[in-house]
Design a protein around this motif. Structure first.
Motif, PDB file in Angstrom:
ATOM      1  N   GLU A  22     -14.628 -15.622  35.450  1.00 46.81           N
ATOM      2  CA  GLU A  22     -13.540 -14.965  34.710  1.00 46.81           C
ATOM      3  C   GLU A  22     -12.410 -15.937  34.391  1.00 46.81           C
ATOM      4  O   GLU A  22     -11.845 -15.915  33.299  1.00 46.81           O
ATOM      5  N   SER A  23     -12.072 -16.809  35.344  1.00 50.14           N
ATOM      6  CA  SER A  23     -10.935 -17.716  35.126  1.00 50.14           C
ATOM      7  C   SER A  23     -11.212 -18.697  33.991  1.00 50.14           C
ATOM      8  O   SER A  23     -10.290 -19.228  33.377  1.00 50.14           O
ATOM      9  N   ASN A  24     -12.503 -18.918  33.702  1.00 56.26           N
ATOM     10  CA  ASN A  24     -12.880 -19.832  32.614  1.00 56.26           C
ATOM     11  C   ASN A  24     -13.247 -19.084  31.327  1.00 56.26           C
ATOM     12  O   ASN A  24     -13.708 -19.700  30.365  1.00 56.26           O
ATOM     13  N   GLY A  25     -13.084 -17.759  31.349  1.00 55.41           N
ATOM     14  CA  GLY A  25     -13.432 -16.969  30.172  1.00 55.41           C
ATOM     15  C   GLY A  25     -14.936 -16.866  29.949  1.00 55.41           C
ATOM     16  O   GLY A  25     -15.395 -16.674  28.822  1.00 55.41           O
ATOM     17  N   TRP A  26     -15.721 -16.985  31.024  1.00 54.22           N
ATOM     18  CA  TRP A  26     -17.180 -16.910  30.927  1.00 54.22           C
ATOM     19  C   TRP A  26     -17.645 -15.529  31.380  1.00 54.22           C
ATOM     20  O   TRP A  26     -18.363 -15.390  32.376  1.00 54.22           O
ATOM     21  N   GLY A  27     -17.228 -14.494  30.731  1.00 54.68           N
ATOM     22  CA  GLY A  27     -17.665 -13.143  31.076  1.00 54.68           C
ATOM     23  C   GLY A  27     -16.727 -12.501  32.077  1.00 54.68           C
ATOM     24  O   GLY A  27     -15.840 -13.157  32.632  1.00 54.68           O
ATOM     25  N   ARG A  28     -16.925 -11.193  32.266  1.00 60.82           N
ATOM     26  CA  ARG A  28     -16.042 -10.429  33.150  1.00 60.82           C
ATOM     27  C   ARG A  28     -16.865  -9.451  33.980  1.00 60.82           C
ATOM     28  O   ARG A  28     -17.903  -8.985  33.538  1.00 60.82           O
ATOM     29  N   GLY A  29     -16.358  -9.134  35.155  1.00 60.49           N
ATOM     30  CA  GLY A  29     -16.903  -8.036  35.953  1.00 60.49           C
ATOM     31  C   GLY A  29     -18.367  -8.174  36.332  1.00 60.49           C
ATOM     32  O   GLY A  29     -19.114  -7.202  36.267  1.00 60.49           O
ATOM     33  N   TYR A  30     -18.787  -9.360  36.748  1.00 61.13           N
ATOM     34  CA  TYR A  30     -20.156  -9.526  37.240  1.00 61.13           C
ATOM     35  C   TYR A  30     -20.305  -8.754  38.552  1.00 61.13           C
ATOM     36  O   TYR A  30     -19.547  -8.976  39.493  1.00 61.13           O
ATOM     37  N   SER A  31     -21.291  -7.869  38.618  1.00 64.24           N
ATOM     38  CA  SER A  31     -21.515  -7.119  39.863  1.00 64.24           C
ATOM     39  C   SER A  31     -22.128  -8.047  40.904  1.00 64.24           C
ATOM     40  O   SER A  31     -22.733  -9.082  40.567  1.00 64.24           O
ATOM     41  N   ASP A  32     -22.007  -7.643  42.171  1.00 68.02           N
ATOM     42  CA  ASP A  32     -22.626  -8.422  43.246  1.00 68.02           C
ATOM     43  C   ASP A  32     -24.128  -8.558  43.011  1.00 68.02           C
ATOM     44  O   ASP A  32     -24.711  -9.620  43.198  1.00 68.02           O
ATOM     45  N   GLU A  33     -24.737  -7.450  42.574  1.00 71.82           N
ATOM     46  CA  GLU A  33     -26.191  -7.456  42.378  1.00 71.82           C
ATOM     47  C   GLU A  33     -26.588  -8.448  41.286  1.00 71.82           C
ATOM     48  O   GLU A  33     -27.548  -9.210  41.423  1.00 71.82           O
ATOM     49  N   LYS A  34     -25.814  -8.463  40.200  1.00 70.13           N
ATOM     50  CA  LYS A  34     -26.129  -9.371  39.094  1.00 70.13           C
ATOM     51  C   LYS A  34     -25.993 -10.829  39.550  1.00 70.13           C
ATOM     52  O   LYS A  34     -26.855 -11.665  39.266  1.00 70.13           O
ATOM     53  N   ILE A  35     -24.938 -11.117  40.296  1.00 68.17           N
ATOM     54  CA  ILE A  35     -24.740 -12.492  40.770  1.00 68.17           C
ATOM     55  C   ILE A  35     -25.871 -12.896  41.713  1.00 68.17           C
ATOM     56  O   ILE A  35     -26.410 -13.998  41.619  1.00 68.17           O
ATOM     57  N   ARG A  36     -26.252 -11.997  42.595  1.00 62.49           N
ATOM     58  CA  ARG A  36     -27.363 -12.320  43.506  1.00 62.49           C
ATOM     59  C   ARG A  36     -28.629 -12.647  42.728  1.00 62.49           C
ATOM     60  O   ARG A  36     -29.340 -13.603  43.040  1.00 62.49           O
ATOM     61  N   LYS A  37     -28.920 -11.849  41.683  1.00 61.83           N
ATOM     62  CA  LYS A  37     -30.124 -12.092  40.874  1.00 61.83           C
ATOM     63  C   LYS A  37     -30.029 -13.442  40.169  1.00 61.83           C
ATOM     64  O   LYS A  37     -30.988 -14.212  40.136  1.00 61.83           O
ATOM     65  N   MET A  38     -28.874 -13.699  39.563  1.00 60.02           N
ATOM     66  CA  MET A  38     -28.687 -14.961  38.828  1.00 60.02           C
ATOM     67  C   MET A  38     -28.891 -16.163  39.746  1.00 60.02           C
ATOM     68  O   MET A  38     -29.551 -17.143  39.389  1.00 60.02           O
ATOM     69  N   PHE A  39     -28.310 -16.081  40.933  1.00 53.51           N
ATOM     70  CA  PHE A  39     -28.359 -17.240  41.832  1.00 53.51           C
ATOM     71  C   PHE A  39     -29.716 -17.378  42.514  1.00 53.51           C
ATOM     72  O   PHE A  39     -30.174 -18.494  42.758  1.00 53.51           O
ATOM     73  N   SER A  40     -30.368 -16.248  42.804  1.00 52.52           N
ATOM     74  CA  SER A  40     -31.655 -16.373  43.496  1.00 52.52           C
ATOM     75  C   SER A  40     -32.703 -16.983  42.574  1.00 52.52           C
ATOM     76  O   SER A  40     -33.689 -17.554  43.039  1.00 52.52           O
TER      77      SER A  40
END
Ligand SMILES: CC(C)(COP(=O)(O)OP(=O)(O)OC[C@H]1O[C@@H](n2cnc3c(N)ncnc32)[C@H](O)[C@@H]1OP(=O)(O)O)[C@@H](O)C(=O)NCCC(=O)NCCS
Length: 133
Positions: A22-40
């Protein structure tokens, strides 16, 4: 400062990761689940300072021939403190047995050239299609 790598428990850092985007303007409101999927599904590194993640790097690769860095971002409030360099160096150290490609905004050329990466934009073109809604 410590570097967190694949296999670590991300629970404590999920909100920090959203804040970095968010601080870099790269999207907003990523859910925990979405971040876990992206990183895994990624090779990743987190730069952690005082218990909070302040920078992230994500990449994809086969660990044999090539590694593609798709995201490198440091929280707006923590840029210029060396975290981006530490993340990039950690990735390069781990995957120097493969070719490493970085897709990045051209304004960052000077940053990546510090790591002996060469601008190959005269040879390669990026083709893309946006995600279907
Ligand atoms: C680009 C980015 C990852 C650099 O991380 P950082 O932690 O701020 O950078 P560092 O503190 O490690 O910088 C190391 C050196 O590179 C220089 N540098 C940083 N960003 C630079 C840039 N965009 N172009 C040229 N030099 C840069 C710094 O001035 C510093 O130089 P110094 O050692 O002589 O003082 C960070 O600024 C960022 O998150 N930017 C927004 C997201 C982005 O554009 N990411 C790029 C990949 S798409």
């Amino acid at each position: 400062m410590e570097i967190i790598r694949n296999g670590a428990d991300l629970s404590a850092y999920l909100r920090n990761i959203n804040d970095i985007y968010e601080s870099n303007g790269w999207g907003r409101g990523y859910s925990d689940e979405k971040i876990r999927k992206m990183f895994s599904a990624s090779i990743y590194r987190l730069a952690v300072a005082d218990g909070a993640a302040v920078g992230l790097l994500r990449a994809y690769g086969d660990n044999v021939v090539e590694t593609h860095v798709t995201e490198l971002a440091v929280h707006k409030n923590h840029q210029g403190k060396g975290y981006g360099s530490l993340l990039m160096k950690d990735l390069l150290d781990a995957f120097s047995h493969t070719a490493v490609y970085v897709m990045a905004f051209s304004e960052n050329r000077g940053f990546f050239e510090r790591f002996n990466l060469k601008d190959r934009s005269s040879k390669f073109t990026v083709y893309a299609v946006a995600a279907r809604q």
